[in-house]
Design a protein around this motif. Structure first.
Motif, PDB file in Angstrom:
ATOM      1  N   PRO A   1     -30.635 -47.078 -51.042  1.00 34.32           N
ATOM      2  CA  PRO A   1     -30.563 -47.274 -52.497  1.00 34.32           C
ATOM      3  C   PRO A   1     -29.323 -48.077 -52.877  1.00 34.32           C
ATOM      4  N   GLU A   2     -29.389 -48.817 -53.973  1.00 37.92           N
ATOM      5  CA  GLU A   2     -28.299 -49.697 -54.384  1.00 37.92           C
ATOM      6  C   GLU A   2     -26.992 -48.937 -54.567  1.00 37.92           C
ATOM      7  N   ASP A   3     -27.084 -47.682 -54.984  1.00 32.89           N
ATOM      8  CA  ASP A   3     -25.861 -46.908 -55.236  1.00 32.89           C
ATOM      9  C   ASP A   3     -25.507 -45.993 -54.067  1.00 32.89           C
ATOM     10  N   TRP A   4     -25.976 -46.335 -52.854  1.00 35.58           N
ATOM     11  CA  TRP A   4     -25.762 -45.418 -51.740  1.00 35.58           C
ATOM     12  C   TRP A   4     -24.290 -45.189 -51.432  1.00 35.58           C
ATOM     13  N   ARG A   5     -23.468 -46.222 -51.616  1.00 33.42           N
ATOM     14  CA  ARG A   5     -22.032 -46.027 -51.350  1.00 33.42           C
ATOM     15  C   ARG A   5     -21.441 -45.021 -52.326  1.00 33.42           C
ATOM     16  N   GLU A   6     -21.787 -45.137 -53.599  1.00 29.43           N
ATOM     17  CA  GLU A   6     -21.265 -44.205 -54.595  1.00 29.43           C
ATOM     18  C   GLU A   6     -21.841 -42.807 -54.386  1.00 29.43           C
ATOM     19  N   THR A   7     -23.101 -42.728 -53.972  1.00 29.11           N
ATOM     20  CA  THR A   7     -23.696 -41.424 -53.689  1.00 29.11           C
ATOM     21  C   THR A   7     -22.976 -40.758 -52.537  1.00 29.11           C
ATOM     22  N   ASP A   8     -22.635 -41.565 -51.527  1.00 34.66           N
ATOM     23  CA  ASP A   8     -21.905 -41.031 -50.381  1.00 34.66           C
ATOM     24  C   ASP A   8     -20.527 -40.551 -50.789  1.00 34.66           C
ATOM     25  N   PHE A   9     -19.847 -41.339 -51.661  1.00 37.33           N
ATOM     26  CA  PHE A   9     -18.513 -40.968 -52.093  1.00 37.33           C
ATOM     27  C   PHE A   9     -18.528 -39.678 -52.911  1.00 37.33           C
ATOM     28  N   HIS A  10     -19.580 -39.470 -53.708  1.00 37.09           N
ATOM     29  CA  HIS A  10     -19.619 -38.317 -54.597  1.00 37.09           C
ATOM     30  C   HIS A  10     -20.502 -37.196 -54.070  1.00 37.09           C
ATOM     31  N   GLY A  11     -21.138 -37.421 -52.908  1.00 35.19           N
ATOM     32  CA  GLY A  11     -22.142 -36.485 -52.430  1.00 35.19           C
ATOM     33  C   GLY A  11     -21.638 -35.071 -52.265  1.00 35.19           C
TER      34      GLY A  11
ATOM     35  N   ASP B   1     -26.302 -54.915 -41.808  1.00 28.17           N
ATOM     36  CA  ASP B   1     -26.611 -55.614 -43.057  1.00 28.17           C
ATOM     37  C   ASP B   1     -28.002 -55.255 -43.556  1.00 28.17           C
ATOM     38  N   VAL B   2     -28.933 -55.057 -42.638  1.00 23.99           N
ATOM     39  CA  VAL B   2     -30.282 -54.640 -43.023  1.00 23.99           C
ATOM     40  C   VAL B   2     -30.250 -53.249 -43.648  1.00 23.99           C
ATOM     41  N   LEU B   3     -29.493 -52.336 -43.049  1.00 25.86           N
ATOM     42  CA  LEU B   3     -29.391 -50.977 -43.592  1.00 25.86           C
ATOM     43  C   LEU B   3     -28.802 -50.985 -44.998  1.00 25.86           C
ATOM     44  N   ASP B   4     -27.811 -51.842 -45.225  1.00 29.76           N
ATOM     45  CA  ASP B   4     -27.206 -51.940 -46.559  1.00 29.76           C
ATOM     46  C   ASP B   4     -28.259 -52.218 -47.620  1.00 29.76           C
ATOM     47  N   HIS B   5     -29.272 -53.008 -47.264  1.00 33.26           N
ATOM     48  CA  HIS B   5     -30.283 -53.407 -48.250  1.00 33.26           C
ATOM     49  C   HIS B   5     -31.494 -52.481 -48.260  1.00 33.26           C
ATOM     50  N   LEU B   6     -31.620 -51.623 -47.244  1.00 33.34           N
ATOM     51  CA  LEU B   6     -32.720 -50.667 -47.238  1.00 33.34           C
ATOM     52  C   LEU B   6     -32.369 -49.398 -48.010  1.00 33.34           C
TER      53      LEU B   6
ATOM     54  N   ASP C   1     -20.686 -60.959 -46.838  1.00 31.13           N
ATOM     55  CA  ASP C   1     -20.126 -60.018 -47.818  1.00 31.13           C
ATOM     56  C   ASP C   1     -19.422 -60.763 -48.947  1.00 31.13           C
ATOM     57  N   ALA C   2     -18.721 -61.854 -48.609  1.00 25.81           N
ATOM     58  CA  ALA C   2     -18.065 -62.654 -49.642  1.00 25.81           C
ATOM     59  C   ALA C   2     -19.099 -63.267 -50.577  1.00 25.81           C
ATOM     60  N   ALA C   3     -20.222 -63.709 -50.018  1.00 30.75           N
ATOM     61  CA  ALA C   3     -21.277 -64.289 -50.844  1.00 30.75           C
ATOM     62  C   ALA C   3     -21.861 -63.244 -51.796  1.00 30.75           C
ATOM     63  N   ASP C   4     -22.066 -62.026 -51.297  1.00 29.08           N
ATOM     64  CA  ASP C   4     -22.593 -60.954 -52.152  1.00 29.08           C
ATOM     65  C   ASP C   4     -21.636 -60.638 -53.294  1.00 29.08           C
TER      66      ASP C   4
ATOM     67  N   GLU D   1     -15.352 -54.767 -48.281  1.00 25.77           N
ATOM     68  CA  GLU D   1     -16.706 -54.798 -47.731  1.00 25.77           C
ATOM     69  C   GLU D   1     -17.368 -53.424 -47.747  1.00 25.77           C
ATOM     70  N   GLU D   2     -16.557 -52.371 -47.866  1.00 27.01           N
ATOM     71  CA  GLU D   2     -17.091 -51.009 -47.860  1.00 27.01           C
ATOM     72  C   GLU D   2     -17.171 -50.387 -49.253  1.00 27.01           C
ATOM     73  N   LEU D   3     -16.752 -51.107 -50.282  1.00 28.76           N
ATOM     74  CA  LEU D   3     -16.725 -50.563 -51.641  1.00 28.76           C
ATOM     75  C   LEU D   3     -18.004 -50.886 -52.401  1.00 28.76           C
ATOM     76  N   PRO D   4     -18.367 -50.062 -53.385  1.00 23.41           N
ATOM     77  CA  PRO D   4     -19.474 -50.415 -54.287  1.00 23.41           C
ATOM     78  C   PRO D   4     -19.165 -51.712 -55.029  1.00 23.41           C
ATOM     79  N   GLY D   5     -20.218 -52.387 -55.467  1.00 23.30           N
ATOM     80  CA  GLY D   5     -20.065 -53.690 -56.111  1.00 23.30           C
ATOM     81  C   GLY D   5     -19.147 -53.678 -57.311  1.00 23.30           C
TER      82      GLY D   5
END
Length: 426
Positions: free
Chosen positions: A406-416, A399-404, A242-245, A212-216
């Motif tokens: 950027p789509e790559d926010w998880r990867e940006t956070d990981f590499h920031g 869940d709202v924050l996840d969609h507000l 999250d399973a549906a996504d 649930e915390e990983l990029p798609g």
């Protein structure tokens, strides 16, 4: 360990009957599954191996165990019928620990383990190995003549992982001390091969939390490398939204195959979520908020709110509905916030303190309107109700924050941090 926490010797559990909440026996305990840990921490009990009346052996997680007493086990009634398969990081307590030769830390004397005590952690469903019942002597035919004693888990050597080495077992044990977000961060930086090995070694609930915390892209890669039945188990353990996504990212044939393998109830929730547009209240909501009937008391509500596996956003309020009390429910009556529950006596009915002033959202409400609603009323969760007045689910602020973002926010956070360091180096 808090005084009074339940302690059970595993010899009393061997062959013990397992009952569902209605008192019907579903099987018998054949073994217990534990995981060794680093840092001198006691082994953690993951669950039980239960033999059903069909002779099939299944895995029952400790999170599904509501009581162990008088030589019997009580479950939540939710049992996965897939056959138990032992993973590399797991140890069988009866099969691997009993009759094992270990040493007393203080004297170096060799002893034989005759029994193992497990104890529940206070205010949680987690269990750990607590003590060992051992016999001194050389073992074999003469071991009955040796002195027996009960010692703390830390008093013997041979039941912990070495700090060195790069085996998956040690890595998984290290990850156990991290939050799911931090485990996801670590997994994201591993090679695909190593990532698949670690994912295969994690238990279903832990892997579900991490996914649930990983990029798609990482989610799709990991779920695609699991055996299909295991992948379905993990999807069942994930939050339905999250399973549906995740399933929405898979090819249609693979998606349908996994949905078919999931339990019908879980699959129905996921299919319902996938029927809504992604950036609407219906597409954002979870189908598992806290739902109570009008005749429930404040004490009932607080007991539900205290469940350890609830997110803070979902635990912030309960929704009062007429039966049935699973989504989609009967008529939605209103919301009771956690703070109100703390101000009223335990015997008060939730129907007497329900807040029915706020108008719930329709499932087709667009994301900007959902965001404005949460901000305007200072809420962390909002009910979603259909035209008939039935509660469909709840949208939480995370869940709202996840969609507000950027789509790559998880990867940006990981590499920031790496990108920031590179920028400073220019």
């Amino acid at each position: 360990m808090a005084a009074g926490a339940p302690r059970v010797f595993v010899s009393h559990l061997a062959g013990a009957p397992v009952f569902d909440p209605n008192g019907d026996q579903v099987g018998r305990v054949r073994d217990l599954v534990a995981m060794l840990r680093l840092g001198g921490r006691p082994p953690r009990l993951l669950g039980l191996v239960v033999e059903m009346f069909t002779r099939r052996r299944i895995f029952l997680p400790m999170t599904r165990v509501t009581g162990i007493e008088s030589g019997q086990v009580i479950t939540t009634g939710v049992v996965n019928m897939r056959r138990f398969e032992r993973r590399p990081t797991e140890r069988l307590v009866l099969g691997d620990f009993l009759d094992r030769r270990v040493r007393l830390v203080e004297t170096g004397e060799e002893v034989t383990v005759l029994d193992v005590a497990i104890q529940q952690l206070p205010a949680r469903r987690d269990w750990e190995i607590d003590k060992y019942f051992v016999r001194k002597g050389k073992g074999g035919a003469l071991r009955r003549k040796g002195e027996t004693l009960t010692v703390e888990w830390s008093a013997v050597s041979g039941f912990s992982l070495e700090e060195d080495g790069q085996g998956t077992e040690s890595l998984v044990a290290t990850f156990e001390q991290l939050r799911p977000t931090d485990v996801a961060n670590a997994l994201h930086h591993l090679s695909p091969k190593r990532r698949a090995e670690v994912a295969a070694a994690l238990d279903d609930d832990r892997l579900a939390d991490v996914l649930e915390e990983l990029p798609g892209d990482d989610q799709v890669e990991i779920i695609g490398k699991l055996a299909e039945e295991r992948a379905a188990d993990v999807l069942e353990a994930m939050d339905p939204d999250d399973a549906a996504d995740l399933l929405a990212e898979l090819p249609e044939v693979e998606k349908e195959r996994l949905l078919t393998l999931m339990r019908p109830g879980d699959a129905a929730d996921v299919r319902r979520l996938m029927s809504y547009e992604e950036r609407t209240a219906g597409g954002l909501m979870t189908t598992e908020p806290i739902i109570l009937r009008p005749d429930a008391t404040v004490a009932d509500a607080l007991a539900r709110v205290r469940q350890a596996d609830l997110s803070p956003a979902l635990a912030a309020q309960v929704y009062v509905c007429r039966s049935p009390d699973e989504t989609p429910t009967g008529k939605y009556l209103g919301t009771v916030h956690f703070q109100r529950l703390l101000r009223d006596p335990p015997y008060a009915l939730v129907s007497s303190i329900v807040d029915s002033d706020l108008v719930p959202l329709a499932p087709d409400t667009p994301l900007p309107a959902v965001t404005s609603y949460l901000a305007a009323y200072n809420l962390v969760s909002v009910p979603v109700v259909d035209e008939s007045g039935s509660l469909l689910g709840a949208v939480t602020v995370d869940d709202v924050l996840d969609h507000l973002l950027p789509e790559d926010w998880r990867e940006t956070d990981f590499h920031g941090e790496e990108e920031e360091e590179a920028a400073h180096g220019q």
